[in-house]
Enzyme design. Structure first.
Site, PDB file in Angstrom:
ATOM      1  N   GLN A 237      -9.413  11.504  -5.347  1.00 23.16           N
ATOM      2  CA  GLN A 237      -9.162  10.069  -5.418  1.00 23.16           C
ATOM      3  C   GLN A 237      -9.784   9.449  -6.664  1.00 23.16           C
ATOM      4  O   GLN A 237     -10.964   9.631  -6.940  1.00 23.16           O
ATOM      5  CB  GLN A 237      -9.752   9.365  -4.190  1.00 23.16           C
ATOM      6  CG  GLN A 237      -9.571   7.857  -4.243  1.00 23.16           C
ATOM      7  CD  GLN A 237      -9.778   7.198  -2.894  1.00 23.16           C
ATOM      8  OE1 GLN A 237     -10.899   6.981  -2.471  1.00 23.16           O
ATOM      9  NE2 GLN A 237      -8.692   6.913  -2.198  1.00 23.16           N
ATOM     10  N   HIS A 239     -10.650   5.904  -7.982  1.00 23.51           N
ATOM     11  CA  HIS A 239     -10.801   4.523  -7.536  1.00 23.51           C
ATOM     12  C   HIS A 239     -10.288   3.622  -8.649  1.00 23.51           C
ATOM     13  O   HIS A 239     -10.622   3.836  -9.808  1.00 23.51           O
ATOM     14  CB  HIS A 239     -12.286   4.256  -7.260  1.00 23.51           C
ATOM     15  CG  HIS A 239     -12.544   2.980  -6.519  1.00 23.51           C
ATOM     16  ND1 HIS A 239     -12.330   1.748  -7.075  1.00 23.51           N
ATOM     17  CD2 HIS A 239     -13.009   2.753  -5.268  1.00 23.51           C
ATOM     18  CE1 HIS A 239     -12.651   0.814  -6.192  1.00 23.51           C
ATOM     19  NE2 HIS A 239     -13.065   1.402  -5.086  1.00 23.51           N
ATOM     20  N   ARG A 287      -5.403   2.884  -2.863  1.00 25.42           N
ATOM     21  CA  ARG A 287      -6.080   3.170  -4.127  1.00 25.42           C
ATOM     22  C   ARG A 287      -5.227   4.001  -5.074  1.00 25.42           C
ATOM     23  O   ARG A 287      -5.255   3.794  -6.289  1.00 25.42           O
ATOM     24  CB  ARG A 287      -7.398   3.896  -3.850  1.00 25.42           C
ATOM     25  CG  ARG A 287      -8.432   2.958  -3.283  1.00 25.42           C
ATOM     26  CD  ARG A 287      -9.686   3.680  -2.875  1.00 25.42           C
ATOM     27  NE  ARG A 287     -10.681   2.718  -2.420  1.00 25.42           N
ATOM     28  CZ  ARG A 287     -11.837   3.064  -1.868  1.00 25.42           C
ATOM     29  NH1 ARG A 287     -12.137   4.338  -1.684  1.00 25.42           N
ATOM     30  NH2 ARG A 287     -12.687   2.137  -1.495  1.00 25.42           N
ATOM     31  N   HIS A 352     -13.624   9.130  -7.674  1.00 22.93           N
ATOM     32  CA  HIS A 352     -14.401   8.523  -6.605  1.00 22.93           C
ATOM     33  C   HIS A 352     -14.619   9.425  -5.393  1.00 22.93           C
ATOM     34  O   HIS A 352     -15.678   9.378  -4.773  1.00 22.93           O
ATOM     35  CB  HIS A 352     -13.680   7.248  -6.161  1.00 22.93           C
ATOM     36  CG  HIS A 352     -14.474   6.387  -5.237  1.00 22.93           C
ATOM     37  ND1 HIS A 352     -15.754   5.968  -5.534  1.00 22.93           N
ATOM     38  CD2 HIS A 352     -14.183   5.858  -4.031  1.00 22.93           C
ATOM     39  CE1 HIS A 352     -16.200   5.221  -4.530  1.00 22.93           C
ATOM     40  NE2 HIS A 352     -15.278   5.141  -3.609  1.00 22.93           N
ATOM     41  N   ARG A 387      -7.383   8.678   0.504  1.00 17.42           N
ATOM     42  CA  ARG A 387      -8.276   8.088   1.490  1.00 17.42           C
ATOM     43  C   ARG A 387      -8.207   6.570   1.421  1.00 17.42           C
ATOM     44  O   ARG A 387      -8.192   5.996   0.334  1.00 17.42           O
ATOM     45  CB  ARG A 387      -9.715   8.537   1.228  1.00 17.42           C
ATOM     46  CG  ARG A 387     -10.723   7.894   2.158  1.00 17.42           C
ATOM     47  CD  ARG A 387     -12.107   8.454   1.969  1.00 17.42           C
ATOM     48  NE  ARG A 387     -12.761   8.055   0.740  1.00 17.42           N
ATOM     49  CZ  ARG A 387     -13.339   6.874   0.539  1.00 17.42           C
ATOM     50  NH1 ARG A 387     -13.314   5.956   1.479  1.00 17.42           N
ATOM     51  NH2 ARG A 387     -13.931   6.607  -0.604  1.00 17.42           N
TER      52      ARG A 387
END
Lengths: 593, 255
Positions: A237, A239, A287, A352, A387
């Protein structure tokens, strides 16, 4: 060989990692059955990366939006994960999160309040309702501190600043761990009937990252070397909002709470560009979508002076900002010279979170290695391809507890002594001291820096076949060079020596990230391939599972678990449960916004 | 040649040591911790330093920068234009190596405090204005800079007589929680040694989280201790009824 100075300990349950998941697991393991529990952290107690979680913990308590339910949280989490999550993991999670948050309140966490005097919940990207229980913008710290003081009041033996370099087996079962005290370098061996891995992610493989030094994936790498299965490694991920300027702070996180509390994203032409990419959810899209949108705006020449987007929350006024986002106000002011109550500021994507990790059972967190359990960021199954913000704090509570229970049960019923081969210990001790025999060897900091450059260039937010293949070549070359890493000085608190093992772990996991990304020939969630820009139905049926085998490393294609009809029905609804327009419910009960 | 900063970093352990100078190229916005990392990566890989988040959330990188207790991650080097930047470990605690201090005493103290003891089960009904006061104390990142600067601990090494400002804040956090029912007043007076603090406010001054340690935590706790033990009317009643001073069950558990 200094094996004679080795300290040994024996526990029923040993927990590796003293962040939120590890603390929660240890608290649970120590709460019943009279078993001995040990907790090991690489840092001082209370310093783990959990402190960096800012926005909140997602739980459908419904204090602000009454129609919220576990079904809606389930719907949102599956949708955001692009349906390669383990549905059962998500179901357990969505159902138990509210109880875990309330438990924290019972243990002393003081959440922000609604006008009714209940736990306040805020909006966050991809959540259909205002769902994140929070304490300003420092929710992770509150959670960690609460669990830390809970843990020290129980009968848990806590080891601070201990690095584990190897997990140990007794035939086919887990047997413990070997490592050293960072303070003076002396060896320590832990025997354990059951072991919980709660060692976090590996975001430190990227150059621009919000992760602390600890996020080097030690637990995942060590489990893999023992034959543990790692899943969805390609899913990383980014961010959307890391700080960009000045360079000294590039990558530092700007909480999603800024958007949750009303912050707007603009490009250099003052256009609110999220209206184009996701007209429905805009800034509060997931995100993966927001990060990609910012990336595209910059690529198409509409970026800010330092290559990002503008984020503006100044319209909410100074009092509101200082109350709801005090940490952000201070961080931008002291480190970025910007008063966010008065002006917009630059943001750009920063690494992230790692969605992939050790494949864990939905209910027990059991891995494929008997006696080894995994919880938190190191584990895989909950988040799928992306996520949701706020789901990680709830994750560590729900599955930290479950891993603690399962480890306790496993240890309680395990028969016979735990036997560890002395030879294996001696070999490992020798390996750990080896870098000192190469004072002029490769500098681990240099290797780490080159690794971060390679990962950011080749398997960052945008990927394609050529980029990935070139990246893999670079990583394999670095792995060769890394065999010659050296350390100077002595064993007392020597970060250069410690870095050798961190870098080894990161190099291993980096290779798996790239191999997984090569395998997934589509775009899904955090995995964006320009040569396969579409999300493919066929690919959505599979998880990629990495494992070491006698014939070398391999990637298995494992079917994504198929949901029972009742859950399928939830996911197939055109709108999230509770959001149906006909119901016309008053969702603004007690909201502050 | 681009601009350089000159760092003078303490190198040594319990057997002694001295500062060594390092040159670090300036990068806009860099903080002291960035410069220390530069030195580690280029000149001294074994330079001991603690850090985690580099975002002032974890409180690991506490040090004394030109004599002031500060977080290295939050201290910008451009504040020291044209000066040599001296970096020393926290001096109130024993040294491990270089910038790393042995802060284990703090974790021992933490274990002694009576933890949060709610009088009823969650969910609690508490208004924001009920919790504003304790939420301030929850900002603490346990960097121990307040412990470092506290002269009771630093100059008099009275660690066996006073828990220190950090743990006064922690005790205030529990003590002022609207739902807490434990009584920490005897502990504050005796083992905790709150009387040792003579309110010089040095701790408040160095707190990177801007917690009003002295005004909002220590002084109100001192008042609670004074109410309990030094209130003349209560003393009179106590004398008349011959209750023991330490008999906490006879006095209200909360001020």
């Amino acid at each position: 060989m200094n094996i004679e100075t080795m300290e040994t300990h024996s526990f029923d349950v040993l927990v590796l990692g003293s962040g939120g998941a590890g603390l929660r697991a240890a608290v649970e393991a120590a709460s019943g059955g009279g078993l001995s529990v040990g907790l090991i952290g690489k840092s001082l107690l209370g310093k783990a990366h959990t402190v960096m979680a800012e926005g909140g913990a997602a739980a459908s308590i419904g204090n602000v939006d009454a129609p919220d339910s576990w079904q809606t949280h389930f719907y949102d989490t599956m949708k955001s994960g692009h349906y390669i999550n383990n549905f059962r993991t998500v179901e357990v999670f969505a159902k138990e999160a509210p109880a875990r948050v309330l438990e924290l309140e019972q243990w002393g966490a003081v959440f922000d309040r609604t006008p009714e005097g209940l736990i306040m919940q805020r909006a966050f990207g991809g959540h259909s309702f205002r769902r994140l229980a929070h304490i300003g913008d420092r929710t992770g710290m509150e959670l960690l501190r609460t669990l830390q003081y809970r843990a020290i009041s129980l009968n848990i033996e806590i080891f601070q600043e201990v690095t584990i370099t190897r997990l140990l087996m007794d035939k086919d079962r887990i047997a413990g761990a070997f490592g050293y005290y960072r303070e003076d370098g002396h060896f320590v061996m832990f025997k354990a009937k059951a072991l919980v891995l709660a060692t976090g992610g590996w975001g430190k493989v990227y150059k621009v990252t919000s992760n602390s030094w600890e996020s080097t994936g030690d637990g995942a790498a060590m489990a893999y070397r023992l034959g543990g299965e790692l899943q969805d490694m390609e899913m990383v991920q980014f961010h959307p909002t890391g700080m960009v300027w000045p360079p000294g702070v590039a990558g530092l996180l700007v909480t999603e709470g800024v958007r949750g509390e009303g912050g707007i994203l603009y490009n250099s032409e003052k256009e609110r560009f999220m209206l184009r990419y996701d007209p429905e959810r805009q800034e509060l899209s997931t995100r993966d979508v927001v990060a990609r949108s910012i990336f595209r705006e910059v690529q198409e020449g509409r970026g800010t002076p330092h290559g990002g987007a503008w984020l503006d929350i100044s319209q909410k006024g100074a009092d509101f900002i200082k109350q709801k986002l005090p940490g952000m106000y201070e961080q931008l002011l002291t480190l970025g010279d910007i008063d966010i109550t008065k002006s917009p500021f630059e943001v750009a994507p920063t690494c992230h979170y790692t969605m992939g990790g050790v494949k864990a059972h939905a209910e027990t967190c059991a891995t494929n290695i008997p006696g080894l359990f995994a919880a938190g960021e190191v584990a895989c199954g909950l988040h799928g391809a992306n996520r949701l913000g706020g789901n990680s704090l709830a994750d560590i509570l729900v599955f930290g507890r479950r891993a603690g229970i399962a480890a306790r049960d496993f240890a309680g019923s395990r028969k016979g002594d735990v036997v560890i081969s002395e030879r294996e210990i001696e070999e490992e001790a020798e390996r750990v001291l080896k870098p000192f025999t190469r004072p002029d060897g490769e500098n681990p900091y240099t290797i780490h820096q080159e690794l971060q450059e390679a990962m950011s260039t080749h398997v960052g937010i945008v990927r394609d076949q050529k980029l990935l293949e070139d990246g893999l070549e670079k990583i394999l070359k670095l792995q060769e060079r890394a065999k010659n890493m050296g350390a100077q000085g002595g064993r007392t608190y020597n970060p250069g020596w410690h870095a050798v093992f961190d870098v080894e772990n990161m190099l291993l996991l980096s290779e798996l990230i790239i191999r997984g990304a090569l395998e997934r020939k589509e775009s899904r969630g955090g995995h964006w391939r320009t040569d396969y820009p579409e999300e493919l139905e066929e690919m959505g049926k599979w998880n990629f599972v990495h494992e070491i085998s006698p014939d070398g490393d391999r990637i298995k294609q494992v079917p994504v678990p198929i949901m029972p009809p009742a859950l399928q029905e939830i996911c197939s609804r055109p709108v999230a449960p509770g959001k149906e327009p006909s119901k016309n419910l008053d969702q603004r009960k007690g909201a502050s916004s | 040649m681009s601009e350089q900063y000159v760092l003078s970093i303490f190198r040594g352990d319990q057997n002694g040591g001295e500062e060594q100078e390092y040159q670090v190229p300036a990068i806009p916005g860099m903080v002291v911790l960035d410069a220390v990392h530069y030195v580690q990566a280029h000149d001294a890989p074994d330079l001991g330093v603690r850090w985690n988040c580099k975002a002032a959330h974890c409180g690991s990188c506490s040090a004394e920068i030109n004599g002031m207790p500060k977080l290295m991650c939050k201290t910008r080097l451009d504040e020291y234009q044209g000066q040599v930047v001296h970096i020393q470990p926290m001096r109130t605690f024993p040294i491990v190596k270089d910038l790393v201090a042995d802060v284990s005493w703090n974790y021992e103290v933490a274990k002694k405090i009576a933890t949060f003891t709610p009088v009823n089960a969650a969910p609690f009904r508490m208004q924001q204005w009920d919790v504003d006061r304790v939420q301030e104390f929850h900002h603490c990142i346990e960097c121990f800079l307040c412990q470092d600067v506290c002269h009771v601990l630093r100059d008099h090494d009275a660690k066996d007589q006073y828990f220190g400002p950090r743990f006064m804040v922690k005790m205030a956090e529990f003590e002022m929680h609207p739902v807490d029912g434990a009584d920490r007043i005897p502990q504050l007076k005796n083992e905790g040694g709150i009387g040792m603090c003579n309110v010089t406010k040095c701790c408040t001054e160095v707190c990177p989280q801007h917690i009003h340690i002295t005004d909002n935590a220590i002084i109100p706790l001192k008042e609670r201790v004074a109410d309990r033990y030094y209130d003349p009317i209560r003393n009179l009643i106590r004398r008349l009824t011959k209750k023991e001073e330490s008999s906490s069950s006879t006095v209200p558990s909360k001020a």
